[in-house]
Write a protein that holds these residues in place. Structure first.
Motif, mmCIF file in Angstrom:
data_model
loop_
_atom_site.group_PDB
_atom_site.id
_atom_site.type_symbol
_atom_site.label_atom_id
_atom_site.label_comp_id
_atom_site.label_asym_id
_atom_site.label_seq_id
_atom_site.Cartn_x
_atom_site.Cartn_y
_atom_site.Cartn_z
ATOM 1 N N MET A 64 0.835 -1.256 -0.216
ATOM 2 C CA MET A 64 0.003 -0.128 -0.086
ATOM 3 C C MET A 64 0.955 1.367 0.054
ATOM 4 S SD MET A 64 -3.433 -0.348 2.519
ATOM 5 C CE MET A 64 -4.142 1.062 2.035
ATOM 6 N N ILE A 65 0.376 2.415 -0.646
ATOM 7 C CA ILE A 65 1.043 3.608 -0.659
ATOM 8 C C ILE A 65 -0.278 4.409 0.000
ATOM 9 C CG2 ILE A 65 2.027 5.619 -1.799
ATOM 10 C CD1 ILE A 65 2.883 3.453 -3.822
ATOM 11 N N PHE A 66 0.105 5.457 0.945
ATOM 12 C CA PHE A 66 -1.045 6.180 1.737
ATOM 13 C C PHE A 66 -0.739 7.364 1.530
ATOM 14 C CE2 PHE A 66 -0.221 2.300 4.394
ATOM 15 C CZ PHE A 66 -1.433 2.055 4.731
ATOM 16 N N GLN A 67 -1.792 8.227 1.835
ATOM 17 C CA GLN A 67 -1.952 9.552 1.455
ATOM 18 C C GLN A 67 -1.114 10.518 2.027
ATOM 19 O OE1 GLN A 67 -5.842 10.970 2.519
ATOM 20 N NE2 GLN A 67 -5.346 12.917 1.435
ATOM 21 N N PHE A 112 17.248 11.379 7.415
ATOM 22 C CA PHE A 112 15.972 11.102 7.979
ATOM 23 C C PHE A 112 14.659 11.829 7.302
ATOM 24 C CE2 PHE A 112 18.792 11.005 11.637
ATOM 25 C CZ PHE A 112 18.621 9.889 12.191
ATOM 26 N N PRO A 113 13.647 11.318 7.333
ATOM 27 C CA PRO A 113 12.490 11.714 6.630
ATOM 28 C C PRO A 113 12.361 13.378 6.761
ATOM 29 C CG PRO A 113 12.153 9.867 8.018
ATOM 30 C CD PRO A 113 13.384 9.983 8.282
ATOM 31 N N HIS A 114 12.321 13.792 7.937
ATOM 32 C CA HIS A 114 12.184 15.323 8.006
ATOM 33 C C HIS A 114 12.889 16.179 7.135
ATOM 34 C CE1 HIS A 114 15.228 15.262 11.049
ATOM 35 N NE2 HIS A 114 15.494 16.411 10.645
ATOM 36 N N GLU A 115 14.013 15.567 6.436
ATOM 37 C CA GLU A 115 14.883 16.247 5.777
ATOM 38 C C GLU A 115 14.438 16.392 4.280
ATOM 39 O OE1 GLU A 115 19.151 15.468 6.358
ATOM 40 O OE2 GLU A 115 18.263 14.219 7.737
ATOM 41 N N PHE A 116 13.269 15.902 4.009
ATOM 42 C CA PHE A 116 12.761 15.752 2.631
ATOM 43 C C PHE A 116 11.753 16.547 2.481
ATOM 44 C CE2 PHE A 116 15.105 11.887 3.036
ATOM 45 C CZ PHE A 116 16.003 11.946 2.046
ATOM 46 N N SER A 117 11.102 16.972 0.991
ATOM 47 C CA SER A 117 9.846 17.378 0.759
ATOM 48 C C SER A 117 8.829 16.358 0.689
ATOM 49 C CB SER A 117 9.931 18.154 -0.459
ATOM 50 O OG SER A 117 10.137 17.237 -1.492
ATOM 51 N N SER A 164 -2.776 13.414 -3.267
ATOM 52 C CA SER A 164 -3.695 14.328 -2.838
ATOM 53 C C SER A 164 -3.152 15.527 -1.842
ATOM 54 C CB SER A 164 -5.091 13.794 -2.444
ATOM 55 O OG SER A 164 -4.852 13.014 -1.333
ATOM 56 N N ALA A 165 -2.002 14.892 -1.023
ATOM 57 C CA ALA A 165 -1.415 15.860 -0.204
ATOM 58 C C ALA A 165 -0.170 16.593 -0.745
ATOM 59 C CB ALA A 165 -0.888 14.808 0.933
ATOM 60 N N LEU A 166 -0.086 16.536 -2.304
ATOM 61 C CA LEU A 166 1.001 17.029 -2.802
ATOM 62 C C LEU A 166 0.706 18.195 -3.641
ATOM 63 C CD1 LEU A 166 2.830 13.720 -3.999
ATOM 64 C CD2 LEU A 166 3.184 14.962 -1.799
ATOM 65 N N ASP A 167 1.519 19.181 -3.894
ATOM 66 C CA ASP A 167 1.184 20.236 -4.829
ATOM 67 C C ASP A 167 1.003 19.683 -6.105
ATOM 68 O OD1 ASP A 167 1.962 22.103 -2.879
ATOM 69 O OD2 ASP A 167 4.047 22.685 -3.543
ATOM 70 N N VAL A 168 0.113 20.610 -6.966
ATOM 71 C CA VAL A 168 -0.348 20.057 -8.186
ATOM 72 C C VAL A 168 1.085 19.819 -9.361
ATOM 73 C CG1 VAL A 168 -1.379 20.599 -10.423
ATOM 74 C CG2 VAL A 168 -2.426 21.343 -8.164
ATOM 75 N N SER A 169 2.203 20.527 -9.079
ATOM 76 C CA SER A 169 3.143 20.404 -9.851
ATOM 77 C C SER A 169 3.912 19.009 -9.568
ATOM 78 C CB SER A 169 4.078 21.531 -9.989
ATOM 79 O OG SER A 169 4.466 21.563 -8.673
ATOM 80 N N ILE A 170 3.744 18.668 -8.617
ATOM 81 C CA ILE A 170 4.498 17.292 -7.868
ATOM 82 C C ILE A 170 3.561 16.286 -8.298
ATOM 83 C CG2 ILE A 170 5.675 16.244 -6.114
ATOM 84 C CD1 ILE A 170 6.916 18.731 -6.529
ATOM 85 N N GLN A 171 2.154 16.501 -8.007
ATOM 86 C CA GLN A 171 1.434 15.520 -8.386
ATOM 87 C C GLN A 171 1.661 14.735 -9.757
ATOM 88 O OE1 GLN A 171 -2.803 16.263 -8.168
ATOM 89 N NE2 GLN A 171 -2.847 16.928 -6.060
ATOM 90 N N ALA A 172 2.016 15.369 -10.637
ATOM 91 C CA ALA A 172 2.149 14.885 -11.921
ATOM 92 C C ALA A 172 3.368 14.212 -12.155
ATOM 93 C CB ALA A 172 2.104 16.176 -13.217
ATOM 94 N N THR A 179 0.154 -4.022 -10.863
ATOM 95 C CA THR A 179 -1.360 -3.845 -11.044
ATOM 96 C C THR A 179 -1.611 -2.754 -10.067
ATOM 97 O OG1 THR A 179 -1.619 -6.180 -11.700
ATOM 98 C CG2 THR A 179 -3.542 -4.845 -10.881
ATOM 99 N N TYR A 180 -2.304 -1.717 -10.408
ATOM 100 C CA TYR A 180 -2.802 -0.705 -9.255
ATOM 101 C C TYR A 180 -4.396 -0.608 -8.997
ATOM 102 C CZ TYR A 180 1.768 1.880 -10.047
ATOM 103 O OH TYR A 180 3.426 2.144 -9.966
ATOM 104 N N VAL A 181 -4.443 -0.547 -7.644
ATOM 105 C CA VAL A 181 -5.762 0.220 -7.347
ATOM 106 C C VAL A 181 -5.404 1.376 -6.718
ATOM 107 C CG1 VAL A 181 -7.767 -0.178 -5.759
ATOM 108 C CG2 VAL A 181 -6.527 -2.346 -6.601
ATOM 109 N N PHE A 182 -6.185 2.236 -7.551
ATOM 110 C CA PHE A 182 -5.928 3.691 -7.295
ATOM 111 C C PHE A 182 -7.065 4.432 -6.837
ATOM 112 C CE2 PHE A 182 -5.131 8.151 -8.360
ATOM 113 C CZ PHE A 182 -3.845 8.348 -8.181
ATOM 114 N N ILE A 183 -6.840 4.886 -5.650
ATOM 115 C CA ILE A 183 -8.113 5.502 -4.986
ATOM 116 C C ILE A 183 -7.909 7.053 -4.920
ATOM 117 C CG2 ILE A 183 -9.309 5.624 -2.624
ATOM 118 C CD1 ILE A 183 -8.221 2.759 -2.138
ATOM 119 N N SER A 184 -8.871 7.546 -5.212
ATOM 120 C CA SER A 184 -8.914 8.996 -5.208
ATOM 121 C C SER A 184 -10.399 9.630 -5.329
ATOM 122 C CB SER A 184 -8.174 9.547 -6.738
ATOM 123 O OG SER A 184 -8.056 10.765 -6.508
#
Lengths: 287, 270
Positions: free
Chosen positions: B99-102, B154-159, B186-194, B210-215
């Protein structure tokens, strides 16, 4: 190869933060001095701590080669305080070790599994915490008998509810975090989730609390010894010396003052260090 | 040509009992989060599940990964009934379903370095030696567009976008067959979303995923998915080919959803 890729190690980052904090360094210095006193007591002490000299009782500081004077039996106060630091440190660290290990395990189990297990553990902790600490310690010391190990156990058990409550509260919030669910979705077993993910994320306040509790345990030992329940004479402990000093407050105030001062300094040092730890251990403030 | 069915649900249900206190004692009220959902996901396709918040999308995702137990119905993965599996079996199944979460930040343990985060899935399943795991982690990191040097941070060093890339790398390091993306952008900027969506598409091709994509975002789903299932109040009200649903929705709720897309965005799309 990996060593060249690593950003500064955890220890380095931690030390850097600690060194920037002047008060914490001061606290650490005091703790360090007391630890040195305790370890090298036989080298530092100028006299045998338990040897009496009836010709030189209640001498003031600096008299007759006694750095801090002598007590009512003519024993060298400096040497007694130096040896007493051993007792204080052992009790302080030992009691916190006993209290934190038991408390952390109980708190983890209660917080993670919840339900009836949580209720039973925490009501038992509440009952334990409801006892005034001295009363609890007196009861335990009466049952167990006096002695160093028993002081450690008694003070340690008194510390359990604090640790258990604190870690349970942490677990309750951490276990709802998304990364715990993610770890679960990776197929991890519960033991891994509890000890590798939940525990480290609960540890920051616990380490700070433990540091300050060492100070509390040192005071508790002093209080128990002061009441005659802790370390028995003639063994020197700061509480014992303080207790003996109280009878001579008018004629020889230095006995109570110096022993009390060492208690104060060690507690102050530990608290300052604990404050510094809290700031340095927060990963979000790591530079 | 239709490929084989990878995951199938039959009348999948999840009910929550809410206890309400009334003047005359407690009253139990049943909330049907997921109601008799039957869906089939084919190998190699991307199925989008859309619907408003609270319609049961995320509950559905957690049901098919067995993060929560269903109240009724069955889930089959690769023809094995996973709803009937015991815990140890479920754990080894997790190798195949990831799984990949929001929330990209909250998905990462703040106290672990990226390297530890990436090698953990392999460690859990006892795959490979420690050294090979590290190599694989570096490799994955590069695959998702990050660098080897990032492994010791560490994770906090990333965008947010970078964190989501780390999440993707972790999900894919086990080489799963099915990846469930629960609102991954959905938690990302539109430019990053793409960028992240394109990354997911590239990786799908490379690893035959195979993806199940929830949105909740129909534009994203249209761009990304082969088929769409529209979920409303715990039920699938409409499902079918993505473009068909977009052009000629049948159910009222689908029409409403499509109307709710801001016009300016729609005109940009055309």
């Amino acid at each position: 190869m990996e060593t060249t890729e690593k950003t500064p190690s955890l220890v380095k980052m931690f030390l850097k933060k600690m060194l920037q904090n002047k008060l914490a360094c001061f606290g650490l210095l005091m703790i360090f001095l007391i630890v040195v006193l305790a370890i090298f007591a036989p080298l530092i002490a100028t006299h045998q701590p338990n040897v009496m000299d009836t010709g030189a009782t209640l001498l003031g500081p600096g008299q007759d080669g006694h750095l801090l004077g002598t007590d009512n039996y003519g024993r060298d106060l400096f040497s007694r305080i130096v040896y007493g630091s051993r007792i204080s440190l052992i009790v302080g660290l030992g009691a916190v070790a006993v209290g934190s290990v038991i408390g952390i395990l109980l708190g983890l189990v209660a917080g993670y599994f919840g339900g009836w297990l949580d209720s039973i553990i925490m009501r038992f902790m509440d009952a334990l915490a409801a006892f005034p600490f001295i009363l609890l310690a007196i009861t335990l010391m009466t049952v167990l008998g006096t002695g160093l190990i028993n002081v450690i156990i008694a003070v340690g058990i008194g510390n359990v509810p604090g640790f258990a409550r604190m870690i349970r509260g942490q677990v309750l919030s951490v276990k709802e975090e998304l990364f715990i669910e993610v770890t679960n979705s990776l197929g991890a077993k519960q033991a891994r989730i509890i000890f590798i993910h939940i525990l480290p994320n609960c540890l920051t306040p616990i380490i700070v609390y433990a540091t300050m509790n060492v100070a509390g345990a040192i005071i508790s030992e002093a209080a128990l010894s002061f009441l005659g329940l802790g370390i028995q004479a003639p063994t020197a402990s700061w509480g014992n010396i303080l207790k003996e000093g109280k009878d001579y407050l008018i004629v020889a105030p230095h006995i109570a003052i110096f022993s009390g001062m060492f208690i104060l300094l060690s507690v102050l040092g530990l608290n300052l260090f604990g404050d510094g730890l809290r700031d340095a251990l927060d990963p979000k403030t790591r530079a | 040509m239709e490929s084989a069915i990878l995951l199938e649900t039959q009348d999948l249900e999840k009910n929550y009992t809410l206890k309400k206190k009334t003047l005359f004692g407690k009253k139990a009220e049943v909330l049907q989060a997921v109601n008799k959902v039957s869906l089939a996901i084919h190998q190699g396709e991307t199925l989008g599940i859309v619907g408003e918040s609270g319609c049961g999308k995320s509950t559905f995702a957690r049901l098919i990964t067995r993060l929560i137990a269903p109240s009724g119905g069955k889930v089959f993965f690769d023809q094995k009934e996973i709803t009937a599996m015991a815990q140890p079996e479920v754990r080894s199944l997790r190798k195949d379903i990831q799984m990949i979460f929001q929330d990209p930040y909250a998905s990462l343990d703040p106290r672990k370095r990226v390297l530890a985060i990436l090698t953990e899935p392999l460690e859990i399943h006892g795959i490979k030696t420690a050294k090979e795991r590290r190599e694989l982690a570096y490799e994955m990191l590069e695959k998702v567009g990050l660098q080897r040097e990032h492994a010791s941070r560490f994770p906090h060093e990333f965008s947010g976008g970078q964190c989501q890339r780390i999440n993707i790398a972790r999900a894919l390091i086990l080489r799963p067959r099915l990846v469930i993306c629960d609102e991954p952008v959905s938690a990302l900027d539109v430019s990053i979303q793409a960028q992240v969506l394109n990354l997911l598409l590239d990786l799908q091709e490379e690893f035959h995923l195979t993806y199940v994509f929830i949105s909740h975002d129909l534009n994203v789903v249209r761009y990304f998915c082969d088929r769409i299932a529209v979920m409303y109040k715990g039920e699938i009200v409409e499902s079918g080919d993505a473009e068909t649903i977009y052009q000629a929705p049948v159910h009222d709720y689908t029409k409403k959803l499509l109307q709710a897309i801001p016009k300016s965005i729609e005109s940009n799309e055309e």
